[in-house]
Design an enzyme around this catalytic site. Structure first.
Site, mmCIF file in Angstrom:
data_model
loop_
_atom_site.group_PDB
_atom_site.id
_atom_site.type_symbol
_atom_site.label_atom_id
_atom_site.label_comp_id
_atom_site.label_asym_id
_atom_site.label_seq_id
_atom_site.Cartn_x
_atom_site.Cartn_y
_atom_site.Cartn_z
ATOM 1 C CD GLU A 142 -2.819 0.939 2.482
ATOM 2 O OE1 GLU A 142 -4.189 1.226 2.177
ATOM 3 O OE2 GLU A 142 -2.488 0.701 3.414
ATOM 4 N N GLY A 276 3.325 2.153 10.451
ATOM 5 C CA GLY A 276 3.153 1.541 11.852
ATOM 6 C C GLY A 276 2.710 -0.008 11.807
ATOM 7 C CG MET A 278 0.037 -3.059 5.040
ATOM 8 S SD MET A 278 -1.057 -2.084 4.349
ATOM 9 C CE MET A 278 -2.327 -2.541 3.433
ATOM 10 C CG ASN A 280 -0.040 -7.111 4.000
ATOM 11 O OD1 ASN A 280 -0.128 -6.072 3.312
ATOM 12 N ND2 ASN A 280 0.659 -6.841 4.800
ATOM 13 C CD GLU A 313 -3.160 -1.955 10.503
ATOM 14 O OE1 GLU A 313 -3.620 -2.315 9.597
ATOM 15 O OE2 GLU A 313 -2.922 -0.726 10.837
ATOM 16 C CG HIS A 316 -7.684 -1.526 7.849
ATOM 17 N ND1 HIS A 316 -8.617 -0.680 7.265
ATOM 18 C CD2 HIS A 316 -6.674 -0.816 8.640
ATOM 19 C CE1 HIS A 316 -7.912 0.384 7.241
ATOM 20 N NE2 HIS A 316 -6.738 0.567 8.011
#
Length: 868
Positions: A142, A276, A278, A280, A313, A316
């Site tokens: 990203e 910080g 991600m 995925n 996260e 997300h």
């Protein structure tokens, strides 16, 4: 993705427009089959790729994204016929165009590619990370870096499924988005190949590949396997993260009414990482210090930070991964929603953490950005990678989250949850735009969410409500509200601008009254009326509104005196409002200092932390050299008794709130108040800590080291640096000493720290942070700026435009003189960084705002100090 924000200030990645890099859209991917063979020693990799696509019309060309890729062979198969393609690269647009002799028919086709790439050292795409004397291959895609790892349709709307396999050294393992389906020897000598399960439909920026000797702690939640992985030396630090992830996954499954969609969840600490963390899909990556916790020596701040980022996260996986924005202009649908959701599981799991205060503090941070003329709307047009990186900022994260909390409070928590769940269900495995969200929630809740959100999403800045109240017949209070846009610069004209603004007002003796304010002037009537302080009108109940409030100076003081009638979150809001009335030149600084004085004995650590931060700014930017001793004496007299009552180092068995309040008061009295006795005691405690890291409560350790460093000599500095070399396996403790280096005032030691920042001993991910921290310290600011100018080309070459440089650019905002603003402008005109152009503009604006603040407030401050 979680940004890495730099202490005390901000990190905004901003760029200038360049040529558009959007793909034509006539070719749509459906499935990728990817094979990687990384060579860690040579820092390269081989790739084989097959992409199943659909053409919407016949064409002899296919254009997709690729950069830092060397193509070996490309073929395109359609209708049983395979053609070899000629490859044309466009470096400026980061694209590759495949051209074949005969038109490819409309419909299905398969692109097959063999290629090689580099494992770069810029923490982008597929890159090299180093730890424990060895190398790792790690990915960070990203926003637009999947194209560095595999040729791809690298835009979020081009969702596809992925089959990934990796051939790696026999002694290593690999992690990817799917479960491991097979692990077979070869086919090359000394290698083995791992094949991973097919992913659900997802965007390219969510692909993940990690190779090395990772070890994992295993668990599960609601039948979903969870692993927290690290390098072998840090496995003992993974237990807390696993516990947090298990609780959070179960919470989100219940809250959303949609079970976690990616089959398994791996959470991996990476030695070198630019962000910080991600998100995925199924394989979340983290900076080690933001994931790994020593159960016996961790601060409450570290535990809260780690739990909060894991929660962000995991959220997300629904917001961003299951439902993805159509384009990066709606990145707020990802980042703002994950930020809004992150503290909900924590509030249920650890109510003693009072995460509602963190939400309120985040709102204040976002309002501070919105007080600038150079702020941006939540949704803005972006095209290029540089422009896309621009929108990963406090507006996308904290402002969006604050606006969502406001709307949630307005419509009710349960109706809002139902609207969110309906949106996620409707757009699962697909893409959405902002309108899709607010139309769905408006339909489910029956409230004008669409009208409210549109006014906040597409409009820059934030409203200010000016409040005037009057008692009517001794029974009710009429509150006259005036709405406009707030600009936090003295002398700025009042701007007439309106929003659809849900606002809740209250008196101590009446129930809150909530209305959507849409007119420039409006009157709200409240039950209850009294001229006592306890019935002063507070205009942001529970601090859920995203707006500034302008009280009269007398009303602000009255609310502060009656603080027991306000919740801690409301006290934060009052402090924030009054600070910005000072910054905007609407009130004299003495009003803020009167309010701060009323909160000196507040028991909420977050309240004291906000007061401490503002008093430090006043000391650095407004207090003259002649007034400094009296100001510091006032700090010591006002807040020293609270620190002494708590004691140093305090009882290790004290609760977290007490430890946090002690740490904040220690910094306020020891640094801003320049208390020699506190500094001496801190030096004694630091020397004990150097010998025994269990001698201090973990929550105050970092502050003790910082305060001790203020008057620290070479001997103490050498001990800090030597300690760093022994803490590779203890990230939190390492950064306690690392961060304290910038607090040494001796110029010779400041010079050593700057040289250390560019040495091989400091990871690239930390260089910008350390130099930035030197830039904000009054005693090292000039030296750091000269160092940056002298070493600028080296810094850009070693860090790259997106890694560390924005922190350094942002740190220039700590200056506070008109000549310095001109110098910063001139330097970056001569040395432009395309990815940081607006960051430069914002720094210059902040410098100029500081100058205007000093001109407006220095005399009132001197008058206030002289009266003490």
């Amino acid at each position: 993705m979680v940004r890495v924000t730099w202490v005390l200030f901000f990190l905004v990645l901003i760029a200038v427009p360049a040529s558009a890099q959007r793909l034509p859209g006539n070719v749509v991917p459906e499935h990728y089959t990817l094979w990687f063979a990384p060579d860690l020693e040579k820092e390269t990799f081989r790739g084989r790729e097959s992409i199943d696509v659909v053409l919407t019309e016949p064409s002899t060309t296919v254009t997709l994204h690729a950069t830092e890729i060397d193509f070996s062979e490309v073929t395109i198969t359609s209708g049983g016929k395979t053609q070899t393609a000629r490859v044309t690269l466009d470096a400026s647009r980061e694209t590759a165009t495949f051209t074949v002799p005969q038109p490819i028919a409309e419909g299905k086709a398969t692109i097959q590619i063999t290629y090689t790439g580099i494992l770069n050292d810029k923490l982008r795409g597929f890159y090299i990370s180093k730890a424990n004397g060895r190398k790792y291959a790690v990915s960070q895609m990203e926003a637009t870096d999947a194209r560095r790892a595999f040729p791809s349709f690298d835009e979020p709307a081009f969702k596809a499924t992925f089959d990934i396999s990796m051939m790696i050294d026999s002694g290593d393992t690999a992690i990817s988005n799917g479960k491991v389906l097979s692990d077979t020897p070869g086919p090359e000598a000394g290698k083995h190949t791992l094949k991973f399960g097919r992913t659900p439909k997802m965007s390219t920026y969510l692909a993940a590949m990690l190779v090395g000797d990772f070890v994992c702690r295993e668990g599960a939640s609601d039948g979903i396997p969870i692993r927290v992985c690290s390098t072998p030396d840090k496995r003992e630090l993974t237990a807390f993260a696993l516990e947090a992830a298990q609780q959070q996954l179960a919470f989100f499954n219940k809250y959303f009414g949609l079970k976690y969609p990616f089959g398994k969840l791996d959470i991996i600490g990476v030695p070198d990482f630019s962000a910080g963390a991600m998100e995925n899909a199924g394989a979340i990556t983290f900076r080690e210090r933001l994931l790994l916790v020593d159960p016996a020596n961790s601060s409450v701040a570290s535990r809260k930070r780690v739990a909060g980022i894991i929660s962000h996260e995991i959220a997300h996986q629904w917001f961003g991964n299951l439902v993805t924005m159509k384009w990066w202009d709606d990145i707020w649908l990802n980042e703002g929603f994950a930020t809004w959701m992150a503290n909900k599981p924590l509030a249920a799991w650890r109510p003693d953490w009072h995460v509602e205060l963190d939400d309120a503090a985040d709102t204040q941070g976002a309002l501070g950005i919105d007080a600038m003329r150079s702020t941006r709307p939540i949704r803005m047009k972006v095209e290029t990678p540089a422009e896309i990186n621009e929108v990963f900022d406090g507006i996308a994260y904290e402002k969006t989250a604050a606006v969502l909390r406001m709307i949630e409070s307005y419509v009710g928590a349960e109706p809002f949850r139902q609207g969110v769940a309906s949106y996620l269900k409707r757009f699962s495995y697909a893409n959405a735009a902002g309108e899709d969200f607010w139309n769905e929630v408006a339909k489910v809740t029956g409230k004008p969410v669409d009208r409210i959100l549109r006014s906040f999403i597409d409009r820059a800045g934030s409203p200010v409500l000016s409040v005037q109240s009057r008692c009517v017949a001794g029974k009710t209070t009429d509150v006259d509200l005036t709405m406009g846009r707030f600009i936090g610069v003295p002398g700025s004209p009042r701007e007439e601008q309106t929003w659809a603004l849900p606002a809740c007002l209250k008196t101590a003796s009446g129930q809150p009254r909530c209305e959507v304010i849409e007119r420039p002037k409006q009157t709200v009537q409240l039950n209850g009326c009294s001229k006592t302080d306890g019935d002063a009108v507070f205009a942001n109940t529970d601090s859920r509104g995203y707006y500034f409030t302008e009280y009269s100076p007398d009303a602000a003081r009255a609310l502060a005196r009656s603080a027991t009638t306000l919740k801690p979150v409301e006290r934060l809001s009052l402090l924030g409002d009054e600070w910005w009335m000072v910054r905007g030149g609407r009130h004299d600084v003495g009003v803020y200092l009167d309010v701060a004085s009323a909160f000196a004995s507040d028991t909420a650590s977050a309240v004291i932390e906000m007061v401490s931060a503002r008093l430090a700014v006043i000391e650095e930017d407004l207090v003259t050299a002649s007034d400094q001793p009296r100001y510091q004496a006032w700090i010591r007299a006002q807040f020293g008794p609270q620190l002494h009552a708590l004691g140093l180092p305090g009882d290790a068995e004290d609760d977290d709130e007490t430890h946090m309040r002690r740490a904040t008061l220690l910094e306020l009295v020891g640094v801003t108040g320049n208390d020699p006795e506190v500094q001496k005691r801190s030096r004694e405690l630091a020397e004990h800590y150097l010998k025994d890291s269990r001698s201090l409560p973990a929550t105050i350790a970092a502050t003790v080291l910082k305060v001790a460093a203020l008057g620290g000599d070479r001997a103490l500095y050498d001990q800090y640096v030597a300690k760093l070399g022994t803490l590779a396996a203890q990230p939190e403790e390492y950064y306690r000493f690392f961060s304290a280096l910038s607090s040494f005032k001796d110029p010779a030691l400041s010079k050593r720290t700057l040289e250390f920042a560019l040495s091989p001993s400091v990871r690239n991910q930390d260089t910008g942070t350390l130099i930035g921290s030197m830039m904000v310290q009054p005693w090292s600011q000039e030296m750091a700026w000269e160092f940056v100018k002298a070493n600028w080309q080296t810094l850009v070459k070693s860090l790259g435009e997106f890694q560390g440089i924005p922190s350094i650019v942002g740190s220039t905002a700590s200056f506070c003189s008109a000549p310095r603003a001109q110098e910063v402008r001139a330097f970056f005109e001569k040395n432009p960084i395309p990815s940081s152009q607006r960051a430069v503009q914002q720094s210059i604006e902040r410098i100029e705002n500081c100058v205007a603040l000093k001109e407006r407030q220095s005399r009132p401050l001197a008058t206030w100090i002289s009266a003490k």
